[in-house]
Design a protein around this motif. Structure first.
Motif, mmCIF file in Angstrom:
data_model
loop_
_atom_site.group_PDB
_atom_site.id
_atom_site.type_symbol
_atom_site.label_atom_id
_atom_site.label_comp_id
_atom_site.label_asym_id
_atom_site.label_seq_id
_atom_site.Cartn_x
_atom_site.Cartn_y
_atom_site.Cartn_z
ATOM 1 N N THR A 63 80.185 -56.037 -34.858
ATOM 2 C CA THR A 63 80.836 -57.125 -34.141
ATOM 3 C C THR A 63 81.196 -56.602 -32.757
ATOM 4 O OG1 THR A 63 81.785 -57.999 -36.184
ATOM 5 C CG2 THR A 63 82.806 -58.708 -34.127
ATOM 6 N N SER A 113 83.017 -63.311 -29.432
ATOM 7 C CA SER A 113 82.537 -62.294 -30.373
ATOM 8 C C SER A 113 81.186 -62.698 -30.948
ATOM 9 C CB SER A 113 83.532 -62.107 -31.519
ATOM 10 O OG SER A 113 84.728 -61.554 -31.041
ATOM 11 N N SER A 114 80.364 -61.698 -31.214
ATOM 12 C CA SER A 114 79.075 -61.932 -31.861
ATOM 13 C C SER A 114 78.772 -60.747 -32.763
ATOM 14 C CB SER A 114 77.968 -62.112 -30.815
ATOM 15 O OG SER A 114 77.821 -60.935 -30.047
#
Length: 154
Positions: free
Chosen positions: A78, A86-87
């Motif tokens: 993350t 966030s990804s």
């Protein structure tokens, strides 16, 4: 000088052992504090967390994870960009240096358990197999804690 058959075989094996690649031993890996959170059914992915410590003198490389609770288990990271978004993305192999610990924890690296085969119910457990580049495998027993758990202690 006379060489016996056993002596020749020993010399050959020693030569092969010394000239081949040195693979760090997955037997030097210790896992501590494994845990996961209960899932909401099977429609959303689950996650597992733990600390993976290399107690050996050579680096080890984690190449794969497997479990029967999910069809697509992967190690993800993350990350959050400058705008606070966030990804998550798969990270591939993870190299763990001698004496180092890699933490799989919320908000960072974690075992992403996609396409759950059954709900992750609080109080249950599942096994997660860590596979290393030397062919070694380490089976980790992962307890499933409550949906709001923040660490291995609950």
């Amino acid at each position: 000088m006379r060489t016996t058959f056993a002596g020749a075989v020993t010399a050959l094996l020693l030569t092969v052992a010394l000239s081949g690649p040195v693979l760090a031993g997955s037997e030097d890996v210790v896992v501590e504090g494994a845990w996961s959170r209960a899932s909401i059914g099977t429609n959303r992915p689950g996650a597992a967390y733990m600390k993976i410590r290399n107690t050996g003198d050579e680096a080890v490389t984690l190449t794969e994870i497997r479990t029967d609770i999910a069809m697509m288990p992967e190690i993800h990271r993350t990350s959050t960009n400058d705008q606070g978004v966030s990804s998550m993305a798969p990270v591939g192999d993870i190299k763990i240096g001698p004496g180092e610990t890699v933490a799989l924890e919320p908000g960072g690296l974690h075992a992403m358990l996609m396409r759950l085969q059954r709900p992750m119910a609080e109080g249950d457990r599942f096994q997660l197999t860590l596979v290393f580049s030397d062919g070694g495998e380490l089976v980790v027993d992962v307890p499933i804690l409550g949906i709001a758990a923040r660490g291995p202690e609950g």
